[in-house]
Design a protein around this motif. Structure first.
Motif, PDB file in Angstrom:
ATOM      1  N   ILE A   1      22.080  28.140  14.365  1.00  0.00           N
ATOM      2  CA  ILE A   1      20.891  27.290  14.456  1.00  0.00           C
ATOM      3  C   ILE A   1      19.871  27.667  13.390  1.00  0.00           C
ATOM      4  CG2 ILE A   1      18.897  26.710  15.907  1.00  0.00           C
ATOM      5  CD1 ILE A   1      20.772  26.963  18.342  1.00  0.00           C
ATOM      6  N   VAL A   2      19.655  28.967  13.214  1.00  0.00           N
ATOM      7  CA  VAL A   2      18.691  29.443  12.208  1.00  0.00           C
ATOM      8  C   VAL A   2      19.157  29.060  10.805  1.00  0.00           C
ATOM      9  CG1 VAL A   2      17.705  31.520  11.136  1.00  0.00           C
ATOM     10  CG2 VAL A   2      17.808  31.324  13.633  1.00  0.00           C
ATOM     11  N   ASN A   3      20.447  29.228  10.531  1.00  0.00           N
ATOM     12  CA  ASN A   3      20.978  28.856   9.206  1.00  0.00           C
ATOM     13  C   ASN A   3      20.845  27.357   8.959  1.00  0.00           C
ATOM     14  OD1 ASN A   3      21.682  31.492   8.619  1.00  0.00           O
ATOM     15  ND2 ASN A   3      23.794  31.267   9.350  1.00  0.00           N
ATOM     16  N   ASN A   4      21.075  26.570   9.998  1.00  0.00           N
ATOM     17  CA  ASN A   4      20.917  25.115   9.873  1.00  0.00           C
ATOM     18  C   ASN A   4      19.466  24.756   9.571  1.00  0.00           C
ATOM     19  OD1 ASN A   4      23.601  24.593  10.296  1.00  0.00           O
ATOM     20  ND2 ASN A   4      23.371  23.861  12.391  1.00  0.00           N
ATOM     21  N   GLU A   5      18.544  25.419  10.261  1.00  0.00           N
ATOM     22  CA  GLU A   5      17.129  25.149  10.014  1.00  0.00           C
ATOM     23  C   GLU A   5      16.749  25.510   8.580  1.00  0.00           C
ATOM     24  OE1 GLU A   5      15.148  27.405  13.001  1.00  0.00           O
ATOM     25  OE2 GLU A   5      15.378  25.880  14.570  1.00  0.00           O
ATOM     26  N   ARG A   6      17.297  26.614   8.114  1.00  0.00           N
ATOM     27  CA  ARG A   6      17.029  27.027   6.730  1.00  0.00           C
ATOM     28  C   ARG A   6      17.589  25.992   5.748  1.00  0.00           C
ATOM     29  NH1 ARG A   6      19.559  31.601   6.878  1.00  0.00           N
ATOM     30  NH2 ARG A   6      17.797  32.758   7.759  1.00  0.00           N
ATOM     31  N   GLU A   7      18.789  25.497   6.047  1.00  0.00           N
ATOM     32  CA  GLU A   7      19.410  24.511   5.158  1.00  0.00           C
ATOM     33  C   GLU A   7      18.696  23.159   5.237  1.00  0.00           C
ATOM     34  OE1 GLU A   7      23.913  22.911   4.058  1.00  0.00           O
ATOM     35  OE2 GLU A   7      23.639  24.490   5.555  1.00  0.00           O
TER      36      GLU A   7
ATOM     37  N   LYS B   1      15.492  22.753   5.753  1.00  0.00           N
ATOM     38  CA  LYS B   1      14.294  22.929   4.932  1.00  0.00           C
ATOM     39  C   LYS B   1      14.621  22.853   3.459  1.00  0.00           C
ATOM     40  CE  LYS B   1      10.379  26.074   4.342  1.00  0.00           C
ATOM     41  NZ  LYS B   1       9.778  27.380   4.771  1.00  0.00           N
ATOM     42  N   SER B   2      15.741  23.477   3.056  1.00  0.00           N
ATOM     43  CA  SER B   2      16.141  23.462   1.648  1.00  0.00           C
ATOM     44  C   SER B   2      16.485  22.049   1.190  1.00  0.00           C
ATOM     45  CB  SER B   2      17.351  24.398   1.455  1.00  0.00           C
ATOM     46  OG  SER B   2      17.838  24.300   0.142  1.00  0.00           O
ATOM     47  N   ASN B   3      17.235  21.300   2.032  1.00  0.00           N
ATOM     48  CA  ASN B   3      17.619  19.930   1.670  1.00  0.00           C
ATOM     49  C   ASN B   3      16.421  18.999   1.597  1.00  0.00           C
ATOM     50  OD1 ASN B   3      20.752  19.239   1.550  1.00  0.00           O
ATOM     51  ND2 ASN B   3      20.481  20.901   3.027  1.00  0.00           N
ATOM     52  N   LEU B   4      15.444  19.196   2.461  1.00  0.00           N
ATOM     53  CA  LEU B   4      14.242  18.373   2.422  1.00  0.00           C
ATOM     54  C   LEU B   4      13.424  18.665   1.168  1.00  0.00           C
ATOM     55  CD1 LEU B   4      13.087  18.444   6.178  1.00  0.00           C
ATOM     56  CD2 LEU B   4      14.114  16.534   4.931  1.00  0.00           C
ATOM     57  N   GLN B   5      13.398  19.929   0.778  1.00  0.00           N
ATOM     58  CA  GLN B   5      12.686  20.282  -0.458  1.00  0.00           C
ATOM     59  C   GLN B   5      13.368  19.659  -1.676  1.00  0.00           C
ATOM     60  OE1 GLN B   5      12.651  24.563  -0.354  1.00  0.00           O
ATOM     61  NE2 GLN B   5      10.774  24.679   0.886  1.00  0.00           N
ATOM     62  N   LEU B   6      14.705  19.713  -1.706  1.00  0.00           N
ATOM     63  CA  LEU B   6      15.446  19.112  -2.818  1.00  0.00           C
ATOM     64  C   LEU B   6      15.277  17.598  -2.833  1.00  0.00           C
ATOM     65  CD1 LEU B   6      18.747  21.204  -2.637  1.00  0.00           C
ATOM     66  CD2 LEU B   6      16.971  21.339  -4.394  1.00  0.00           C
ATOM     67  N   ALA B   7      15.236  17.006  -1.630  1.00  0.00           N
ATOM     68  CA  ALA B   7      15.029  15.560  -1.555  1.00  0.00           C
ATOM     69  C   ALA B   7      13.646  15.196  -2.081  1.00  0.00           C
ATOM     70  CB  ALA B   7      15.192  15.088  -0.116  1.00  0.00           C
ATOM     71  N   GLY B   8      12.656  16.046  -1.771  1.00  0.00           N
ATOM     72  CA  GLY B   8      11.300  15.795  -2.269  1.00  0.00           C
ATOM     73  C   GLY B   8      11.233  15.874  -3.781  1.00  0.00           C
ATOM     74  N   LYS B   9      11.884  16.875  -4.356  1.00  0.00           N
ATOM     75  CA  LYS B   9      11.899  17.023  -5.814  1.00  0.00           C
ATOM     76  C   LYS B   9      12.643  15.866  -6.476  1.00  0.00           C
ATOM     77  CE  LYS B   9      11.590  22.065  -5.846  1.00  0.00           C
ATOM     78  NZ  LYS B   9      12.278  23.332  -6.190  1.00  0.00           N
ATOM     79  N   ALA B  10      13.748  15.431  -5.829  1.00  0.00           N
ATOM     80  CA  ALA B  10      14.521  14.306  -6.372  1.00  0.00           C
ATOM     81  C   ALA B  10      13.688  13.033  -6.363  1.00  0.00           C
ATOM     82  CB  ALA B  10      15.794  14.116  -5.555  1.00  0.00           C
ATOM     83  N   LYS B  11      12.854  12.895  -5.313  1.00  0.00           N
ATOM     84  CA  LYS B  11      11.996  11.711  -5.238  1.00  0.00           C
ATOM     85  C   LYS B  11      10.964  11.725  -6.354  1.00  0.00           C
ATOM     86  CE  LYS B  11       9.003   9.162  -2.074  1.00  0.00           C
ATOM     87  NZ  LYS B  11       8.368   9.152  -0.720  1.00  0.00           N
ATOM     88  N   GLU B  12      10.425  12.927  -6.616  1.00  0.00           N
ATOM     89  CA  GLU B  12       9.426  13.055  -7.673  1.00  0.00           C
ATOM     90  C   GLU B  12      10.009  12.749  -9.049  1.00  0.00           C
ATOM     91  OE1 GLU B  12       7.925  16.989  -7.297  1.00  0.00           O
ATOM     92  OE2 GLU B  12       6.896  16.619  -5.397  1.00  0.00           O
ATOM     93  N   THR B  13      11.267  13.104  -9.246  1.00  0.00           N
ATOM     94  CA  THR B  13      11.925  12.886 -10.558  1.00  0.00           C
ATOM     95  C   THR B  13      12.697  11.570 -10.579  1.00  0.00           C
ATOM     96  OG1 THR B  13      13.813  14.191  -9.793  1.00  0.00           O
ATOM     97  CG2 THR B  13      12.091  15.342 -11.043  1.00  0.00           C
ATOM     98  N   ASP B  14      12.522  10.781  -9.514  1.00  0.00           N
ATOM     99  CA  ASP B  14      13.144   9.460  -9.426  1.00  0.00           C
ATOM    100  C   ASP B  14      14.675   9.522  -9.430  1.00  0.00           C
ATOM    101  OD1 ASP B  14      12.904   6.763  -9.036  1.00  0.00           O
ATOM    102  OD2 ASP B  14      12.922   6.282 -11.182  1.00  0.00           O
ATOM    103  N   LYS B  15      15.188  10.567  -8.791  1.00  0.00           N
ATOM    104  CA  LYS B  15      16.653  10.666  -8.640  1.00  0.00           C
ATOM    105  C   LYS B  15      17.002  10.174  -7.234  1.00  0.00           C
ATOM    106  CE  LYS B  15      17.187  14.555 -11.835  1.00  0.00           C
ATOM    107  NZ  LYS B  15      17.635  15.959 -11.954  1.00  0.00           N
TER     108      LYS B  15
END
Length: 334
Positions: A124-130, A132-146
């Motif tokens: 569960i903890v590893n999933n929560e960490r992942e 958070k990581s995927n949401l951060q990458l999605a945010g960066k992708a949105k900023e760079t229009d990917k």
């Protein structure tokens, strides 16, 4: 506890078989006798009338009827005891051995469940960490229009979140299971100690009672309508064996259900069978528990309380009855 009647016990089944055999023999003998010759002879007829008179007296007189029935029960008990263990002390000794074996199995089961819960918590903890990581990458992708990367990472985070919801539900059920198993383990240790004490004390007491209240004295008590001390003592012991049998049975059923539940969980793939979950939920809805008593509802409330955090690293409690505390079976002899 409601006392079993003579006919509900093993010796009662033996008595019923003998009674059928006796009635069959009497019926066969009555049909085979030359009644014409007997009735024609005054002496024979007087003998038949005398026998019938004795039988009527035995049926109508309460004291004689009780004495005959007491003697019949004693004989049937002796015959049954040759093939089946009906001595309550002997039965309790068997339950003590079974209870100690179950305690060892339950201790092992608790350790296995604790290991599974540690792995599940880590997942569960590893999933929560992942997540958070995927949401951060999605945010960066949105900023760079990917857009493709953003959709991919967002979906990945959503699937992990859904998975964690199921896993957290599973963890809650495991927590209920863990709390119940540890409490059953504690209470069963006290139960084993109480039975050990009863066997040691009551075995000697039973010998003394049986020595001072022999078969003849007990028979006279039955005739006079007085309580039979031997029978009352054995009745109390039989009530204890019934209670212990019910508690040991509940313990074994819950252990079996727990094992089936844990076997249905596949932590590596993050899945579990609904049947195992339903079995545990069904147990939660059942109103009473002989081993847990009122503690059952308290355990369920503790598992639902997020502020009451379960310490998985705490050792499995080794509990014994406190010095001076009353044996739970002393009241059976009051």
């Amino acid at each position: 506890m409601k006392q079993k009647s003579f006919w509900q016990r093993p010796e009662g089944i033996t008595g019923l078989l003998f009674l059928v055999a006796i009635l069959g023999a009497v019926g066969f003998l009555a049909a085979a006798l030359p009644w014409g010759t007997i009735l024609a002879n005054t002496l024979y007829m007087a003998g038949v009338i005398a026998v019938l008179g004795v039988l009527v007296y035995m049926v109508l007189d309460p004291k004689m009827r009780n004495l005959i029935f007491y003697m019949y029960k004693s004989v049937m008990r002796s015959i049954t005891g040759m093939f089946v263990q009906i001595d309550p002390i002997g039965i309790l000794k068997t339950y003590v051995e079974e209870l100690h074996n179950n305690l060892r199995k339950m201790n092992k089961q608790i350790s296995q469940l604790r290991a599974q819960m540690h792995k599940l918590k880590e997942l569960i903890v590893n999933n929560e960490r992942e997540i958070k990581s995927n949401l951060q990458l999605a945010g960066k992708a949105k900023e760079t229009d990917k857009r493709n990367v953003m959709i991919l990472k967002s979906r990945r985070a959503g699937r992990l979140k859904d998975s964690n919801i199921r896993l957290e539900t599973l963890y809650k059920k495991m927590e209920v299971l863990y709390r119940v198993l540890t409490k059953m383990y504690e209470n069963s240790q006290i139960l084993a100690e109480d039975i050990d004490d009863q066997v040691k004390v009551k075995e000697q007491e039973r010998k003394a009672i049986h020595a001072s209240h022999g078969a003849m004295k007990s028979a006279m008590s039955v005739i006079n309508g007085d309580p039979d001390q031997r029978a009352m003592f054995d009745m109390a012991m039989e009530n204890i064996t019934e209670d212990v049998a019910s508690k040991v049975g509940e313990m074994e059923r819950f252990m079996e259900m727990s094992a089936n539940f844990m076997d249905s969980v596949d932590l590596q793939n993050g899945v579990f069978e609904e049947e195992g979950m339903q079995m545990l939920e069904q147990w939660e809805k059942e109103s009473t528990s002989l081993l847990l008593g009122e503690e059952k509802s308290q355990l369920l409330l503790q598992a639902e309380n997020d502020s009451d955090v379960l310490d998985l690293d705490a050792p499995v409690p080794e509990r014994a009855r406190q010095t001076g505390s009353k044996n739970q079976y002393d009241s059976f002899f009051e």
